[in-house]
Design a protein around this motif. Structure first.
Motif, mmCIF file in Angstrom:
data_model
loop_
_atom_site.group_PDB
_atom_site.id
_atom_site.type_symbol
_atom_site.label_atom_id
_atom_site.label_comp_id
_atom_site.label_asym_id
_atom_site.label_seq_id
_atom_site.Cartn_x
_atom_site.Cartn_y
_atom_site.Cartn_z
ATOM 1 N N ALA B 387 0.835 -1.209 0.000
ATOM 2 C CA ALA B 387 0.000 0.000 0.000
ATOM 3 C C ALA B 387 0.870 1.260 0.000
ATOM 4 O O ALA B 387 0.619 2.215 -0.753
ATOM 5 N N ILE B 388 1.941 1.221 0.807
ATOM 6 C CA ILE B 388 2.831 2.392 0.898
ATOM 7 C C ILE B 388 3.556 2.602 -0.427
ATOM 8 O O ILE B 388 3.704 3.735 -0.907
ATOM 9 N N ALA B 389 4.015 1.462 -1.038
ATOM 10 C CA ALA B 389 4.739 1.567 -2.316
ATOM 11 C C ALA B 389 3.844 2.178 -3.385
ATOM 12 O O ALA B 389 4.265 3.057 -4.156
ATOM 13 N N ILE B 390 2.590 1.729 -3.408
ATOM 14 C CA ILE B 390 1.653 2.269 -4.411
ATOM 15 C C ILE B 390 1.473 3.769 -4.184
ATOM 16 O O ILE B 390 1.511 4.573 -5.123
ATOM 17 N N VAL B 391 1.285 4.136 -2.910
ATOM 18 C CA VAL B 391 1.090 5.553 -2.601
ATOM 19 C C VAL B 391 2.321 6.356 -3.010
ATOM 20 O O VAL B 391 2.214 7.439 -3.582
ATOM 21 N N PHE B 392 3.528 5.793 -2.782
ATOM 22 C CA PHE B 392 4.764 6.494 -3.161
ATOM 23 C C PHE B 392 4.781 6.773 -4.666
ATOM 24 O O PHE B 392 5.047 7.883 -5.110
ATOM 25 N N PHE B 393 4.464 5.714 -5.449
ATOM 26 C CA PHE B 393 4.460 5.907 -6.902
ATOM 27 C C PHE B 393 3.393 6.908 -7.326
ATOM 28 O O PHE B 393 3.619 7.744 -8.202
ATOM 29 N N LEU B 394 2.230 6.831 -6.678
ATOM 30 C CA LEU B 394 1.160 7.773 -7.036
ATOM 31 C C LEU B 394 1.569 9.211 -6.709
ATOM 32 O O LEU B 394 1.264 10.137 -7.460
ATOM 33 N N VAL B 395 2.257 9.383 -5.593
ATOM 34 C CA VAL B 395 2.706 10.732 -5.223
ATOM 35 C C VAL B 395 3.709 11.240 -6.256
ATOM 36 O O VAL B 395 3.616 12.384 -6.721
ATOM 37 N N ALA B 396 4.655 10.368 -6.627
ATOM 38 C CA ALA B 396 5.668 10.774 -7.615
ATOM 39 C C ALA B 396 5.005 11.146 -8.933
ATOM 40 O O ALA B 396 5.315 12.181 -9.542
ATOM 41 N N ILE B 397 4.060 10.294 -9.369
ATOM 42 C CA ILE B 397 3.357 10.559 -10.634
ATOM 43 C C ILE B 397 2.522 11.836 -10.505
ATOM 44 O O ILE B 397 2.514 12.696 -11.386
ATOM 45 N N GLY B 398 1.824 11.955 -9.380
ATOM 46 C CA GLY B 398 0.940 13.108 -9.162
ATOM 47 C C GLY B 398 1.698 14.419 -9.182
ATOM 48 O O GLY B 398 1.273 15.378 -9.837
ATOM 49 N N LEU B 399 2.854 14.453 -8.511
ATOM 50 C CA LEU B 399 3.623 15.704 -8.480
ATOM 51 C C LEU B 399 4.148 16.052 -9.876
ATOM 52 O O LEU B 399 4.150 17.216 -10.281
ATOM 53 N N GLY B 400 4.569 15.020 -10.618
ATOM 54 C CA GLY B 400 5.026 15.247 -11.991
ATOM 55 C C GLY B 400 3.897 15.784 -12.845
ATOM 56 O O GLY B 400 4.078 16.724 -13.632
ATOM 57 N N LEU B 401 2.719 15.194 -12.669
ATOM 58 C CA LEU B 401 1.552 15.611 -13.441
ATOM 59 C C LEU B 401 1.189 17.068 -13.142
ATOM 60 O O LEU B 401 0.886 17.849 -14.051
ATOM 61 N N VAL B 402 1.241 17.401 -11.872
ATOM 62 C CA VAL B 402 0.924 18.776 -11.466
ATOM 63 C C VAL B 402 1.860 19.765 -12.161
ATOM 64 O O VAL B 402 1.430 20.788 -12.698
ATOM 65 N N LEU B 403 3.142 19.421 -12.225
ATOM 66 C CA LEU B 403 4.105 20.335 -12.857
ATOM 67 C C LEU B 403 3.885 20.432 -14.363
ATOM 68 O O LEU B 403 3.960 21.516 -14.944
ATOM 69 N N SER B 404 3.586 19.276 -14.988
ATOM 70 C CA SER B 404 3.339 19.295 -16.434
ATOM 71 C C SER B 404 2.121 20.160 -16.753
ATOM 72 O O SER B 404 2.153 21.001 -17.654
ATOM 73 N N LEU B 405 1.040 19.932 -15.984
ATOM 74 C CA LEU B 405 -0.179 20.703 -16.225
ATOM 75 C C LEU B 405 0.068 22.184 -15.962
ATOM 76 O O LEU B 405 -0.441 23.042 -16.685
ATOM 77 N N VAL B 432 -0.400 13.229 -19.000
ATOM 78 C CA VAL B 432 -0.720 12.037 -18.191
ATOM 79 C C VAL B 432 0.170 10.877 -18.630
ATOM 80 O O VAL B 432 0.806 10.207 -17.810
ATOM 81 N N VAL B 433 0.243 10.675 -19.954
ATOM 82 C CA VAL B 433 1.060 9.577 -20.490
ATOM 83 C C VAL B 433 2.524 9.775 -20.082
ATOM 84 O O VAL B 433 3.208 8.825 -19.694
ATOM 85 N N GLU B 434 2.969 11.026 -20.172
ATOM 86 C CA GLU B 434 4.366 11.344 -19.828
ATOM 87 C C GLU B 434 4.697 10.843 -18.430
ATOM 88 O O GLU B 434 5.711 10.197 -18.199
ATOM 89 N N ASN B 435 3.812 11.142 -17.503
ATOM 90 C CA ASN B 435 4.107 10.813 -16.110
ATOM 91 C C ASN B 435 3.826 9.360 -15.763
ATOM 92 O O ASN B 435 4.177 8.903 -14.677
#
Lengths: 394, 476
Positions: B387-405, B432-435
């Protein structure tokens, strides 16, 4: 005049920090409930940051898409109503319709009416322009532009200044003079251009003096805006310019005059004797435009012996359009002996363009392998190909 | 504490450290984007058409020489040269440097522009490979072509600088297309402030756009996923970071695709460094350093208006080579100028810009990649719950997405070059695809670039050149 607003830098940093604090507060609010549910506080903070920034971004994205739709809708509406409004504006300018005939349009379609009125004003002059300007005043557009001059956004201030300038209203002189204190250069340019349209006599010189203390962009644009006053400025103002204490400002003023590229009588004498080299060089560059100036050859030859290299180069360049063939032996000496590469190049290219005498000097340099032989070869080659060596001589 | 326990503790500290790093980088990027937005909003820079026309004829505007190195550019050289000669400027000259091309780049130029072998004399002696010949046009056009032995981009630029006579030089990639007023806009900072040493403009992606006679006739994101991804990257880099760094006068990169320099400053600094693949960044850092050391007031600025459209790779292999080269360039420059790191003598340059580039641009990919490896490793050996690993990846993807947008939103709020809403929606989808995968791939390539850079690997690798897209002819 001092800027009316605090420096942009402080404002920009302040706004950025305010936004970051706002986002941090949002992140903290989102973090509270997440921290209780997640084992890792770091990840909870990450989630909170994503939620906050995501919400802010999506609000912006929806706002942007909404704005795009609004713009498209406005464009379609403008296409529909603009011909009708423009027709009424022209009728107003011709005196065929009263000024308040535009009032209803302005109330219903304010932006379209503004655009049409500005478009119609630009090409008009004389009585027609005055009538339309009066209409802009009457329906409240001019008042709106004056209000916009106080905006925080420079684009809005500049646009308002441009439009207000189209009214050619001497009553706005104080407004334009206040705009000269704006920290945004382009706003100041609009003010100067507007003032140039309504200025008379001595006021022109004041504008010229102001522009000479501004950047090269302003000087180039104002040089063009003051073109109509060129004869007056050349004859009367040059004497005053010579008395300025700031040599950089004098040089800028001479550059602006050069920008006119008009042959006019110019009292260049005192400037050619000025103690500052950049002023002497600029004055020499003006020599080809100084109608009736005497003695030309003597001035050029004296310039070629000046202790400053920029002055010598300017003298060499000025010799070409003035066709001072008596300067050939002096140019030849400069080409052979001068220690400045720029001066040698200017002299060689001048020799190439001063007829057979100059070309013979260069041929001799090539034959005898003189120091300037490679440059002489290049100059003669360009001459042969009828390019005249006009490109990048210095 | 047992050895296993110690390892576990180190592992958890590393994980927390990576999360803290990601949070800091997000905060800094966001701060730079916001600052970039406010800088762009507070500036009134677009000159009116009438003003541009006046400047384009004014003798007060100093001459500019464009330096365009060309290596195997036969596909695009004709259009590029025509477009550069037609730029709106009162006095500009174009010098194309044929860097030992193996295709018929030189012959195309000779035939197309009626070149003759010229005796043009040099004005400087910067180191470069031997020049075989200099050509000029018989036509009344200010075109010079230097034919020299192959030596790379920096070497070609030095060869060009040696024959420049104008006080300003514009460095342009010969496969790029400049907007007609780009030179005037890039030159404006020099007109406004004599202490300006260099100015750089926005680079945009030309793939997907239609070009006719060297001019962009239709702007579009196009269909290539990789090209669209780079559109977003360029938005983020140019509208956020560069605007903000320029605001603090610590801009470290004036893009090699389009930048304007004061010739005397570049020649005095020794020209472009031929031993680095990041010659653009290295020169700018050197100009900063020399000016600081000499105590001279100076500015190196980013101008948001001049738009240079450039081709970006559409194949993974080429993109990999490019990213590897960029990363090596950053490593080489930061290593060469490591004395600036954290040195208060260099002001914000030493205390902020250089440490930022070292921490986030040079080592950033390594730390990000380590984060993924550590999380996957921890998951594999059971130290991190799924669960923690998934959340870590989601956070990494989410922050990247926020910057791209944020980059796309910033572009839309300020410059608005893509007229169709469809293009903007497409960019949102691509971010989205990028991240979700491509960023990880690029991070991996950058890690390879970092290692290559630290090992001192040299060379440019290959770069593909395609013909520009032209509008389809209407059916008869």
């Amino acid at each position: 005049m001092k800027p009316r607003r605090p420096g942009n830098g402080i404002t920009i940093v302040g706004e950025t920090l305010a936004c970051l604090v706002f986002l941090a507060a949002g992140t903290y609010l989102a973090y509270q409930p997440l921290a209780g549910q997640m084992k890792s506080s770091g990840l909870a903070l990450g989630w909170a940051a994503i939620i906050t920034q995501g919400v802010a971004l999506f609000a912006l994205i929806f706002g942007l898409l909404g704005d795009k739709m609004k713009q498209n809708w406005r464009r379609r509406r403008a296409e529909r109503v603009a011909p009708m409004i423009r027709e009424r504006a022209i009728a107003c300018a011709m005196g065929l319709a009263p000024a308040d005939s535009l009032l209803r349009d302005y109330r219903t379609y304010p932006l379209e009416t503004e655009a049409c009125l500005v478009d119609s004003l630009s090409p008009l002059s004389g009585e027609q322009r005055r009538r339309l300007a009066a209409a802009a005043e009457q329906i409240g557009l001019a008042r709106r532009w004056r209000r916009q001059l106080g905006s925080w956004f420079p684009d809005l201030r500049r646009r308002a200044g441009t439009y207000l300038g189209l009214l050619d209203s001497p009553a706005d002189r104080a407004t334009f003079e206040a705009m000269l204190g704006d920290h945004d250069e382009l706003v100041r340019i609009q003010a100067l251009r507007a003032l140039a349209r309504i200025a008379r006599g001595e006021e022109m010189f004041e504008l010229f003096e102001f522009a000479a203390g501004e950047s090269l962009t302003v000087q180039a644009l104002m040089s063009n805006a003051l073109r109509s006053a060129a004869p007056m400025l050349c004859q009367e103002a040059l004497t005053l310019v010579a008395g300025w204490k700031d040599a950089g400002r004098i040089a800028a003023a001479l550059d602006m005059i050069r920008g006119w590229q008009r042959s006019l009588p110019m009292p260049l004498g005192p400037l050619l004797e000025h103690p500052d080299a950049q002023v002497r060089a600029r004055a020499l560059a003006l020599l080809p435009y100084a109608a009736g100036f005497e003695p030309l050859a003597e001035t050029i030859i004296r310039g070629l012996a000046d202790p400053d290299h920029a002055v010598r180069a300017a003298a060499a360049e000025a010799a070409v359009p003035l066709k001072i063939t008596v300067a050939v032996p002096f140019l030849a000496a400069v080409a052979r002996e001068d220690n400045s590469e720029i001066v040698v190049r200017a002299a060689v290219f001048a020799l190439a363009r001063l007829g057979a005498g100059g070309a013979r000097v260069l041929e001799a340099q090539i034959i005898h392998g003189g120091a300037c032989a490679p440059l002489a070869l290049e100059a003669l080659e360009k001459l042969r190909l009828r390019r005249g060596g006009e490109h990048w001589a210095t | 504490m047992s050895l296993l326990g110690l390892c576990h503790a180190i592992f958890l500290a590393l994980e927390d450290g990576i999360i803290a790093y990601v949070a800091v980088i997000n905060l800094i990027y966001l701060g730079l984007l916001l600052l970039g937005y406010f800088v762009l909003r507070k500036r009134s820079t677009e000159l009116e058409r009438e003003e541009l026309e006046v400047l384009a004829k004014s003798p007060l505007v100093a001459p500019v020489t464009i330096l365009a190195p060309a290596y195997n550019e036969a596909a695009t050289i004709r259009d590029s040269v025509r477009a550069m000669l037609a730029l709106n400027h009162p006095n500009h000259e174009l010098i194309v440097i044929n860097d030992g091309s193996r295709d018929d780049t030189l012959q195309i130029l000779i035939d197309e522009f009626h070149l003759y072998r010229s005796s043009r004399t040099p004005t400087a002696e910067l180191p470069s490979q031997p020049i075989r010949a200099i050509y000029e046009s018989r036509e009344p056009i200010a075109l010079v072509v230097i034919d020299k032995q192959n030596g790379g981009k920096a070497d070609s630029l030095n060869a060009g600088l040696n024959v420049v006579r104008a006080p300003l030089v514009a460095v342009v990639d010969s496969d790029s297309v400049l907007e007609s007023n780009a030179l005037l806009y890039a030159q404006r900072p020099f007109l406004d402030d004599p202490s300006v040493l260099a100015s750089g403009g926005i680079i945009r992606v030309i793939n997907g756009c239609e070009v006719s006679d060297g001019r962009i006739t239709r702007i579009s994101v196009g269909n290539s996923l990789l090209a669209a991804l780079q559109v977003i990257e360029y938005f983020r880099a140019f509208l956020g970071a560069r605007v903000a760094f320029s605001f603090f006068n610590c801009l470290l990169i004036v893009s090699g695709a389009f930048g304007l320099f004061r010739r005397d400053a570049v020649v005095e600094a020794g020209g472009f460094d031929r031993n680095t693949v990041g010659e653009d960044m290295e020169l700018v850092v050197r100009l900063h350093r020399r000016s600081h050391e000499a105590g001279r007031p100076y500015r190196i600025v980013f101008v948001p208006e001049p738009v240079c459209w450039t081709q970006v790779p559409e194949r993974l292999r080429v993109l990999r080579t490019q990213r590897n080269r960029w990363q090596r360039g950053t490593v080489e420059t930061l290593r060469k100028h490591r004395r600036l790191f954290g040195n208060p003598r260099y002001g914000l340059l030493g205390m902020f810009a250089i440490p930022y580039y070292a921490a986030f641009e040079m080592f950033g990919p390594l730390i990000e990649f380590t984060g993924y490896v550590v999380t996957l490793g921890g998951l594999a050996i059971g130290w991190i719950p799924p669960a923690i690993a998934i959340v870590f990846f989601l956070v990494a993807i989410g922050l990247g997405l926020v910057l791209s947008l944020s980059g796309i939103v910033l572009a839309e709020l300020t410059t608005r070059r893509y007229p169709q809403a469809r293009d903007i929606l497409r960019l949102f989808a691509v971010s989205v695809v990028e991240n979700l995968g491509l960023r990880l791939l690029i991070t991996f390539w950058r890690v390879q670039g970092l290692i290559d850079g630290l090992r001192g690997k040299q060379g440019w690798g290959t770069m593909e050149r395609r013909r520009f897209r032209t509008a389809k002819a209407a059916p008869p």
